[in-house]
Design a protein around this motif. Structure first.
Motif, mmCIF file in Angstrom:
data_model
loop_
_atom_site.group_PDB
_atom_site.id
_atom_site.type_symbol
_atom_site.label_atom_id
_atom_site.label_comp_id
_atom_site.label_asym_id
_atom_site.label_seq_id
_atom_site.Cartn_x
_atom_site.Cartn_y
_atom_site.Cartn_z
ATOM 1 N N TYR A 1 5.010 20.526 44.060
ATOM 2 C CA TYR A 1 4.360 20.928 43.006
ATOM 3 C C TYR A 1 5.911 22.156 41.811
ATOM 4 C CZ TYR A 1 -0.310 20.592 42.391
ATOM 5 O OH TYR A 1 -1.849 20.241 42.206
ATOM 6 N N ALA A 2 6.485 21.591 40.805
ATOM 7 C CA ALA A 2 7.627 22.163 40.321
ATOM 8 C C ALA A 2 6.793 23.508 39.446
ATOM 9 C CB ALA A 2 7.756 21.623 39.297
ATOM 10 N N TRP A 3 5.648 23.879 38.940
ATOM 11 C CA TRP A 3 4.852 25.303 38.540
ATOM 12 C C TRP A 3 4.154 24.760 39.069
ATOM 13 C CZ3 TRP A 3 5.191 24.211 32.717
ATOM 14 C CH2 TRP A 3 6.602 25.515 32.798
ATOM 15 N N PHE A 4 3.424 25.989 40.278
ATOM 16 C CA PHE A 4 2.334 25.773 41.177
ATOM 17 C C PHE A 4 0.763 27.106 40.012
ATOM 18 C CE2 PHE A 4 -0.510 26.218 44.637
ATOM 19 C CZ PHE A 4 -1.213 25.234 44.372
ATOM 20 N N VAL A 5 -0.626 26.725 39.390
ATOM 21 C CA VAL A 5 -1.055 27.110 38.475
ATOM 22 C C VAL A 5 -1.192 28.570 38.220
ATOM 23 C CG1 VAL A 5 -2.916 25.840 40.828
ATOM 24 C CG2 VAL A 5 -2.129 28.252 40.900
ATOM 25 N N HIS A 6 -1.604 28.922 37.554
ATOM 26 C CA HIS A 6 -1.607 30.348 36.854
ATOM 27 C C HIS A 6 -0.550 30.226 36.166
ATOM 28 C CE1 HIS A 6 -5.757 31.228 38.687
ATOM 29 N NE2 HIS A 6 -4.994 31.219 39.889
ATOM 30 N N PRO B 1 13.263 17.148 40.416
ATOM 31 C CA PRO B 1 13.585 16.371 40.293
ATOM 32 C C PRO B 1 12.540 15.144 41.639
ATOM 33 C CG PRO B 1 16.063 16.200 41.113
ATOM 34 C CD PRO B 1 15.431 17.638 40.410
ATOM 35 N N THR B 2 12.951 15.836 42.608
ATOM 36 C CA THR B 2 12.155 15.858 43.909
ATOM 37 C C THR B 2 10.067 16.060 43.770
ATOM 38 O OG1 THR B 2 11.994 17.578 44.922
ATOM 39 C CG2 THR B 2 13.272 15.453 45.145
ATOM 40 N N CYS B 3 9.662 16.647 42.476
ATOM 41 C CA CYS B 3 8.585 17.347 42.466
ATOM 42 C C CYS B 3 7.642 15.839 41.473
ATOM 43 C CB CYS B 3 8.333 19.081 41.728
ATOM 44 S SG CYS B 3 9.009 19.756 43.022
ATOM 45 N N ARG B 4 6.527 15.698 41.760
ATOM 46 C CA ARG B 4 5.983 14.863 40.945
ATOM 47 C C ARG B 4 5.307 15.606 39.901
ATOM 48 N NH1 ARG B 4 3.195 10.695 43.100
ATOM 49 N NH2 ARG B 4 2.314 10.168 40.944
ATOM 50 N N LEU B 5 3.989 16.346 40.023
ATOM 51 C CA LEU B 5 3.407 17.363 40.244
ATOM 52 C C LEU B 5 3.488 18.891 39.506
ATOM 53 C CD1 LEU B 5 0.734 16.964 43.217
ATOM 54 C CD2 LEU B 5 -0.151 16.210 40.884
ATOM 55 N N ILE B 6 2.845 18.752 38.152
ATOM 56 C CA ILE B 6 3.322 20.223 37.660
ATOM 57 C C ILE B 6 2.545 20.805 36.950
ATOM 58 C CG2 ILE B 6 4.546 19.205 35.473
ATOM 59 C CD1 ILE B 6 6.172 21.962 35.242
ATOM 60 N N SER B 7 1.905 21.742 36.804
ATOM 61 C CA SER B 7 1.346 22.723 36.837
ATOM 62 C C SER B 7 0.693 23.684 35.415
ATOM 63 C CB SER B 7 0.114 23.994 37.835
ATOM 64 O OG SER B 7 -0.568 24.651 37.541
ATOM 65 N N VAL B 8 0.232 23.106 34.937
ATOM 66 C CA VAL B 8 -0.098 23.781 32.729
ATOM 67 C C VAL B 8 -1.399 24.569 33.050
ATOM 68 C CG1 VAL B 8 -0.208 23.524 30.652
ATOM 69 C CG2 VAL B 8 1.569 22.569 32.230
ATOM 70 N N SER B 9 -1.328 25.434 33.583
ATOM 71 C CA SER B 9 -2.629 25.571 33.412
ATOM 72 C C SER B 9 -3.243 27.459 33.286
ATOM 73 C CB SER B 9 -2.860 26.021 35.227
ATOM 74 O OG SER B 9 -2.202 26.756 36.225
ATOM 75 N N GLN B 10 -4.173 27.951 33.039
ATOM 76 C CA GLN B 10 -4.361 29.528 33.197
ATOM 77 C C GLN B 10 -4.102 30.318 33.918
ATOM 78 O OE1 GLN B 10 -8.747 27.029 33.034
ATOM 79 N NE2 GLN B 10 -9.704 29.215 33.599
ATOM 80 N N ASN B 11 -4.049 31.491 33.988
ATOM 81 C CA ASN B 11 -4.091 32.883 34.223
ATOM 82 C C ASN B 11 -5.044 33.289 34.970
ATOM 83 O OD1 ASN B 11 -1.583 32.931 33.070
ATOM 84 N ND2 ASN B 11 -2.240 33.986 31.167
ATOM 85 N N ASP B 12 -4.977 33.912 35.905
ATOM 86 C CA ASP B 12 -6.178 34.232 37.095
ATOM 87 C C ASP B 12 -7.362 35.196 36.473
ATOM 88 O OD1 ASP B 12 -7.249 33.902 39.416
ATOM 89 O OD2 ASP B 12 -6.053 34.622 40.338
ATOM 90 N N ALA C 1 5.382 11.858 36.695
ATOM 91 C CA ALA C 1 4.948 13.091 36.873
ATOM 92 C C ALA C 1 3.411 12.941 36.340
ATOM 93 C CB ALA C 1 5.478 13.986 35.793
ATOM 94 N N ILE C 2 2.718 14.261 36.688
ATOM 95 C CA ILE C 2 1.640 14.401 36.956
ATOM 96 C C ILE C 2 1.526 15.478 36.104
ATOM 97 C CG2 ILE C 2 -1.422 14.658 37.766
ATOM 98 C CD1 ILE C 2 0.577 12.072 37.931
ATOM 99 N N ILE C 3 0.785 15.882 34.911
ATOM 100 C CA ILE C 3 0.624 17.516 34.686
ATOM 101 C C ILE C 3 -0.608 17.559 35.166
ATOM 102 C CG2 ILE C 3 0.200 18.691 32.620
ATOM 103 C CD1 ILE C 3 2.745 18.157 32.718
ATOM 104 N N ASP C 4 -0.912 18.886 35.698
ATOM 105 C CA ASP C 4 -2.083 19.170 36.709
ATOM 106 C C ASP C 4 -2.753 20.549 35.756
ATOM 107 O OD1 ASP C 4 -3.164 20.003 39.526
ATOM 108 O OD2 ASP C 4 -2.707 21.395 38.764
ATOM 109 N N THR C 5 -3.943 21.046 35.893
ATOM 110 C CA THR C 5 -4.233 22.143 35.030
ATOM 111 C C THR C 5 -5.716 22.266 36.156
ATOM 112 O OG1 THR C 5 -5.060 22.984 32.938
ATOM 113 C CG2 THR C 5 -5.831 20.863 33.160
ATOM 114 N N LEU C 6 -6.317 23.688 35.440
ATOM 115 C CA LEU C 6 -7.257 23.776 37.072
ATOM 116 C C LEU C 6 -8.274 23.732 35.580
ATOM 117 C CD1 LEU C 6 -5.823 27.583 37.812
ATOM 118 C CD2 LEU C 6 -6.268 24.667 39.168
ATOM 119 N N ALA C 7 -9.717 23.146 36.856
ATOM 120 C CA ALA C 7 -11.875 23.541 35.933
ATOM 121 C C ALA C 7 -11.947 24.721 37.038
ATOM 122 C CB ALA C 7 -12.304 22.759 36.029
ATOM 123 N N TYR C 8 -11.274 25.613 35.756
ATOM 124 C CA TYR C 8 -11.721 27.257 36.953
ATOM 125 C C TYR C 8 -12.774 28.305 36.361
ATOM 126 C CZ TYR C 8 -9.982 31.421 39.304
ATOM 127 O OH TYR C 8 -9.554 32.282 40.020
#
Length: 592
Positions: A181-186, A243-254, A296-303
């Motif tokens: 992940y380029a960014w990981f959750v929250h 450039p080696t990261c395919r996943l990046i999280s665009v996701s809500q705070n905790d 790239a894949i934009i990852d988000t949370l169902a949280y």
């Protein structure tokens, strides 16, 4: 006809063969085969590189392109993780993706009797006359993303390869790499817009709750066009910088406090879920970055508030939704649990169970990941008898279109108790094959890791799981130690079993230490409940527990505070060290 042999009377009968163009992963797979085959047989093996099919020495254990030269038809659809192992006459062919070729080597070794239980506990048989197995094996995992964060895996990346974990453990490319992940959750506050920096000038960027824009514990206003523009710019930069990261999280705070301004609320009410405005927003980010970053894949949370699936809107093909089970009971399978108190609320006030949300997301999302929980985070040592639900829950995920699973575990730098070595091993097996023979894998582990005490440890597990099942006891990820299966009488029963386990391995200091480490779970619950429920604090007993805890190399007892703060809480007494803090995260991450 005699069966082909790998080794006879300490002499190697086969050569490990690579092509001259072999990659680093194939070379490492070959080296692992050589190392373990020599340990098994006492023979000296060699690795040779061939320039062509005609140059392959036989009989051979051939990897990669050299396997094709033996006559193996090039397999299709293996991806990065799949592999094929096939006996061809008196030789053996191994072929796979960048990780799959390594998994193939370890699969062969397991077929020959090796076991990789923990980084410090392996089983390698001795067999000076070793037959070539007759194999025709093809394995491609159903889960593209497989991860848990038990210490033995995060601290030992090469062991993670043996157990076929491919999530964000720092596995080098020469060992197959990992899904990073380029960014990981929250990430709303951490990576996109921090209210400390911009709230005074732009309060409209942040969530409105009860008619007021929030500075603290806020989310983003997802219908604000400037927020969208800024997010797209920052996501593009992060992907370019990683450039080696395919996943990046665009996701809500905790925390809660999703935006209820007129625009955000309108979308959420129409969609019957607060995930409506979130997916509406994330889809636009995913569309904007696709041209420049097509993989790239934009990852988000169902949280929490965004857990229920929306009615109409669909995540784009380059959006991954990670569904989180944090509210659930973990003593019963998601499909059978009858604890209605663990539902979440939709905007209209109706309740939604986790299994309902899982099935609903499966209908609308092509890339669905899971964030699941496998321990008590407030009390890491507390016995957490989820053994009987690990497999049915994993199977439910796969039946419902899930493509990736993260099983969140004890994240303490020193690891923890509660038989976590066994749990980590079994979860890794399930992540690879949800339909595996889990009981056989458990018995295999117990017989080696605990030796003669193994049957008693199995009896202890069975008693714990029988009690929560028969008495229909529900336990969440953050419950206290006062659950009905942890009464003084029950603790006495469990201790009696571990007494017998210890007695059976008295002559083996390593096995005995493993049993006593497991017993720390019961000791913790006993002193905690005595202090909090009975008002009985034995300072000497408390101090002995913490001394023994440290002697086993263990650190945090609570996910969010240090061992020292937990010790202080027990002496005061209060339930948790977080009671001393303004915010539960105030002490920060554990320092190694």
């Amino acid at each position: 006809m005699p069966h082909p042999m790998i080794a006879v009377a300490n002499n190697a009968e086969m050569t490990i063969v690579l092509s001259q163009q072999a990659g680093l992963q194939e070379e490492n797979a070959a080296k692992e085969l050589l190392y373990y085959l020599e340990r098994i047989t006492g023979a000296c093996f060699s690795i040779e590189k061939a320039a062509s099919a005609q140059a392959v020495p036989t009989p051979a254990i051939a990897l990669g392109e050299a396997a094709l030269w033996l006559g193996l038809d090039e397999p299709r659809g293996l991806g990065e993780d799949g592999f094929v192992i096939r006996t061809l006459g008196d030789s053996l062919a191994l072929f796979g993706g960048c990780r799959g070729i390594l998994y193939a080597a370890y699969e062969l070794l397991e077929r020959l009797g090796c076991r990789f239980f923990t980084p410090l506990c392996e089983k390698v048989p001795t067999c000076e006359n070793l037959e070539l197995p007759d194999m025709d094996c093809r394995q491609v995992p159903v889960l593209e993303y497989r991860y848990h964060n038990y210490k033995d895996f995060t601290d030992y990346p090469r062991f993670s390869v043996k157990r076929r974990i491919n999530g964000p453990v720092p596995i080098g490319e020469d060992w197959g790499g990992h899904l990073a992940y380029a960014w990981f959750v929250h990430t709303f506050e951490r990576n996109i817009l921090n209210p400390a920096d911009v709230f005074d000038e732009h309060p409209e960027y942040f969530s409105m709750v009860n008619g007021k824009r929030l500075r603290e514990r806020t989310q983003l206003c997802l219908t604000n066009p400037d927020v969208l523009r800024i997010t797209i710019e920052k996501v593009k930069k992060a992907l370019a910088d990683n450039p080696t990261c395919r996943l990046i999280s665009v996701s809500q705070n905790d925390w809660a406090n999703n935006c209820t301004c007129d625009s955000c609320r309108k979308i959420d009410e129409e969609e019957g879920s607060s995930a409506g405005s979130l997916i509406w927003f994330v889809n636009q980010v995913a569309e904007a970055i696709e041209k420049d970053f097509p993989d790239a894949i934009i990852d988000t949370l169902a949280y929490q508030y965004s857990r229920p699936a929306p009615r109409k809107i669909r995540p784009r093909h380059n959006v991954c939704v990670r569904l989180c089970s944090i509210e659930a009971c973990f003593m019963h399978s998601f499909e059978t649990c009858d604890d209605a108190t663990r539902a979440v609320r939709r905007p209209d006030g109706t309740a939604s169970r986790f299994i309902t949300d899982l099935k609903d997301w499966a209908k609308v999302c092509d890339r669905l990941y899971i964030w699941d929980y496998t321990t008590c985070f407030a009390h890491y040592p507390m016995p957490f008898p989820n053994w009987n639900v690990l497999q049915p829950n994993m199977q439910a995920f796969v039946r419902n279109n899930v493509k990736g699973v993260f099983e969140q575990a004890c994240g303490a730098a020193g690891g923890s108790t509660d038989l976590n070595e066994l749990r980590a091993y079994l979860i890794a097996k399930l992540l690879w094959d949800p339909d595996c023979d889990l009981e056989a894998h458990m018995q295999d582990f117990l017989n080696t890791f605990y030796g003669a005490a193994g049957p008693e440890i199995r009896r202890y597990i069975r008693l714990l799981t029988d009690i929560v099942r028969q008495e229909n006891i529900h336990v969440g990820f953050n419950d206290s130690c006062d659950r009905p299966y942890l009464t003084p009488e029950r603790l006495g029963q469990y201790n009696a079993i571990l007494d017998r386990a210890a007695e059976k391995v008295q002559g083996d200091p390593i096995l005995l230490a493993r049993v006593e480490k497991a017993r720390l779970s019961l000791r913790w619950v006993r002193i905690k409940n005595r202090a909090m429920l009975e008002g009985k604090r034995d300072t000497a007993e408390i101090n002995r527990f913490f001394a023994d805890w440290k002697a086993h190399g263990l650190t945090r007892i609570d996910e969010w505070v240090s061992e020292q703060t937990t010790h202080k809480a027990l002496l005061h007494p209060v339930w948790r060290g977080t009671d001393f803090l303004k915010d539960w995260w105030e002490e920060g991450k554990e320092q190694h």
